[in-house]
Motif scaffolding. Structure first.
Motif, PDB file in Angstrom:
ATOM      1  N   ARG A   1       0.870  -1.177   0.000  1.00 15.49           N
ATOM      2  CA  ARG A   1       0.000   0.000   0.000  1.00 15.49           C
ATOM      3  C   ARG A   1       0.904   1.223   0.000  1.00 15.49           C
ATOM      4  O   ARG A   1       1.814   1.330   0.825  1.00 15.49           O
ATOM      5  CB  ARG A   1      -0.902   0.031   1.240  1.00 15.49           C
ATOM      6  CG  ARG A   1      -2.022  -0.958   1.177  1.00 15.49           C
ATOM      7  CD  ARG A   1      -2.939  -0.864   2.375  1.00 15.49           C
ATOM      8  NE  ARG A   1      -4.068  -1.767   2.234  1.00 15.49           N
ATOM      9  CZ  ARG A   1      -4.847  -2.148   3.222  1.00 15.49           C
ATOM     10  NH1 ARG A   1      -4.640  -1.704   4.454  1.00 15.49           N
ATOM     11  NH2 ARG A   1      -5.853  -2.975   3.002  1.00 15.49           N
TER      12      ARG A   1
ATOM     13  N   SER B   1       1.371   5.594  -0.335  1.00 14.47           N
ATOM     14  CA  SER B   1       0.748   6.879  -0.054  1.00 14.47           C
ATOM     15  C   SER B   1       0.314   7.547  -1.354  1.00 14.47           C
ATOM     16  O   SER B   1       1.105   7.622  -2.310  1.00 14.47           O
ATOM     17  CB  SER B   1       1.741   7.785   0.680  1.00 14.47           C
ATOM     18  OG  SER B   1       1.293   9.115   0.698  1.00 14.47           O
ATOM     19  N   LYS B   2      -0.914   8.036  -1.398  1.00 15.70           N
ATOM     20  CA  LYS B   2      -1.390   8.780  -2.570  1.00 15.70           C
ATOM     21  C   LYS B   2      -0.575  10.050  -2.774  1.00 15.70           C
ATOM     22  O   LYS B   2      -0.375  10.503  -3.895  1.00 15.70           O
ATOM     23  CB  LYS B   2      -2.860   9.159  -2.403  1.00 15.70           C
ATOM     24  CG  LYS B   2      -3.807   8.010  -2.507  1.00 15.70           C
ATOM     25  CD  LYS B   2      -5.239   8.486  -2.284  1.00 15.70           C
ATOM     26  CE  LYS B   2      -6.202   7.320  -2.239  1.00 15.70           C
ATOM     27  NZ  LYS B   2      -7.566   7.728  -1.935  1.00 15.70           N
ATOM     28  N   GLN B   3      -0.108  10.634  -1.663  1.00 19.45           N
ATOM     29  CA  GLN B   3       0.602  11.912  -1.743  1.00 19.45           C
ATOM     30  C   GLN B   3       2.062  11.764  -2.144  1.00 19.45           C
ATOM     31  O   GLN B   3       2.567  12.525  -2.958  1.00 19.45           O
ATOM     32  CB  GLN B   3       0.487  12.647  -0.408  1.00 19.45           C
ATOM     33  CG  GLN B   3      -0.924  13.102  -0.147  1.00 19.45           C
ATOM     34  CD  GLN B   3      -1.316  12.897   1.308  1.00 19.45           C
ATOM     35  OE1 GLN B   3      -0.646  12.215   2.062  1.00 19.45           O
ATOM     36  NE2 GLN B   3      -2.431  13.480   1.694  1.00 19.45           N
TER      37      GLN B   3
ATOM     38  N   GLY C   1       3.717   8.531  -2.860  1.00 17.29           N
ATOM     39  CA  GLY C   1       4.053   7.348  -3.643  1.00 17.29           C
ATOM     40  C   GLY C   1       4.933   6.367  -2.900  1.00 17.29           C
ATOM     41  O   GLY C   1       5.296   5.324  -3.433  1.00 17.29           O
TER      42      GLY C   1
ATOM     43  N   THR D   1      -0.723  -3.409  -5.857  1.00 19.56           N
ATOM     44  CA  THR D   1      -0.573  -2.161  -5.117  1.00 19.56           C
ATOM     45  C   THR D   1      -1.921  -1.489  -4.898  1.00 19.56           C
ATOM     46  O   THR D   1      -2.755  -1.445  -5.791  1.00 19.56           O
ATOM     47  CB  THR D   1       0.349  -1.193  -5.894  1.00 19.56           C
ATOM     48  OG1 THR D   1       1.601  -1.837  -6.103  1.00 19.56           O
ATOM     49  CG2 THR D   1       0.559   0.101  -5.154  1.00 19.56           C
ATOM     50  N   GLU D   2      -2.097  -0.951  -3.687  1.00 23.73           N
ATOM     51  CA  GLU D   2      -3.259  -0.135  -3.351  1.00 23.73           C
ATOM     52  C   GLU D   2      -2.744   1.235  -2.913  1.00 23.73           C
ATOM     53  O   GLU D   2      -1.676   1.333  -2.329  1.00 23.73           O
ATOM     54  CB  GLU D   2      -4.030  -0.756  -2.183  1.00 23.73           C
ATOM     55  CG  GLU D   2      -4.589  -2.127  -2.486  1.00 23.73           C
ATOM     56  CD  GLU D   2      -5.229  -2.756  -1.257  1.00 23.73           C
ATOM     57  OE1 GLU D   2      -5.560  -2.036  -0.290  1.00 23.73           O
ATOM     58  OE2 GLU D   2      -5.395  -3.984  -1.265  1.00 23.73           O
ATOM     59  N   LYS D   3      -3.522   2.287  -3.191  1.00 25.23           N
ATOM     60  CA  LYS D   3      -3.163   3.627  -2.733  1.00 25.23           C
ATOM     61  C   LYS D   3      -4.006   3.984  -1.523  1.00 25.23           C
ATOM     62  O   LYS D   3      -5.191   3.729  -1.485  1.00 25.23           O
ATOM     63  CB  LYS D   3      -3.368   4.653  -3.845  1.00 25.23           C
ATOM     64  CG  LYS D   3      -2.414   4.436  -4.995  1.00 25.23           C
ATOM     65  CD  LYS D   3      -2.498   5.511  -6.017  1.00 25.23           C
ATOM     66  CE  LYS D   3      -1.479   5.230  -7.118  1.00 25.23           C
ATOM     67  NZ  LYS D   3      -1.438   6.277  -8.101  1.00 25.23           N
ATOM     68  N   VAL D   4      -3.321   4.552  -0.504  1.00 26.37           N
ATOM     69  CA  VAL D   4      -4.006   4.963   0.725  1.00 26.37           C
ATOM     70  C   VAL D   4      -3.744   6.411   1.030  1.00 26.37           C
ATOM     71  O   VAL D   4      -2.821   7.002   0.547  1.00 26.37           O
ATOM     72  CB  VAL D   4      -3.594   4.086   1.926  1.00 26.37           C
ATOM     73  CG1 VAL D   4      -4.076   2.677   1.722  1.00 26.37           C
ATOM     74  CG2 VAL D   4      -2.103   4.111   2.163  1.00 26.37           C
TER      75      VAL D   4
END
Length: 90
Positions: free
Chosen positions: A7, A9-11, A13, A87-90
């Motif tokens: 996972r 971070s959206k901010q 990466g 992969t997942e974005k959190v």
């Protein structure tokens, strides 16, 4: 120990959590990368693990760099890199 998913971070990466499990287990746990880094620094080996067809394949060894960041040891195979895992974005 194996890592089969990440996972990020959206901010930033950056990897935040990894799905870790023990050999022989079908259950994985989402664990913060900092804890995995501590375990690696204490001598617990981690490798990536990915599915190829119907079989699970043990991939690259995972190492710690710059404090608590994780990366795979270069082995010339992209498929077993952390960034190549599901992969997942959190």
């Amino acid at each position: 120990m194996y890592i089969q998913r990440i996972r990020v971070s959206k901010q930033t990466g950056n990897i935040v959590y990894v799905a870790a499990y023990e050999p022989g287990s079908d259950t994985f746990y989402w664990v913060h990368r900092g804890f995995i880094a501590q375990l690696i620094n204490q001598g617990v080996p981690f490798n990536t693990r990915y599915k190829k067809g119907e079989n699970w394949v043990t991939g690259a060894r995972v190492e710690v760099y710059e404090g608590d960041f994780l990366r795979t040891v270069a082995n010339g195979t992209e498929r077993d890199n952390l960034e190549s895992l599901p992969t997942e974005k959190v």
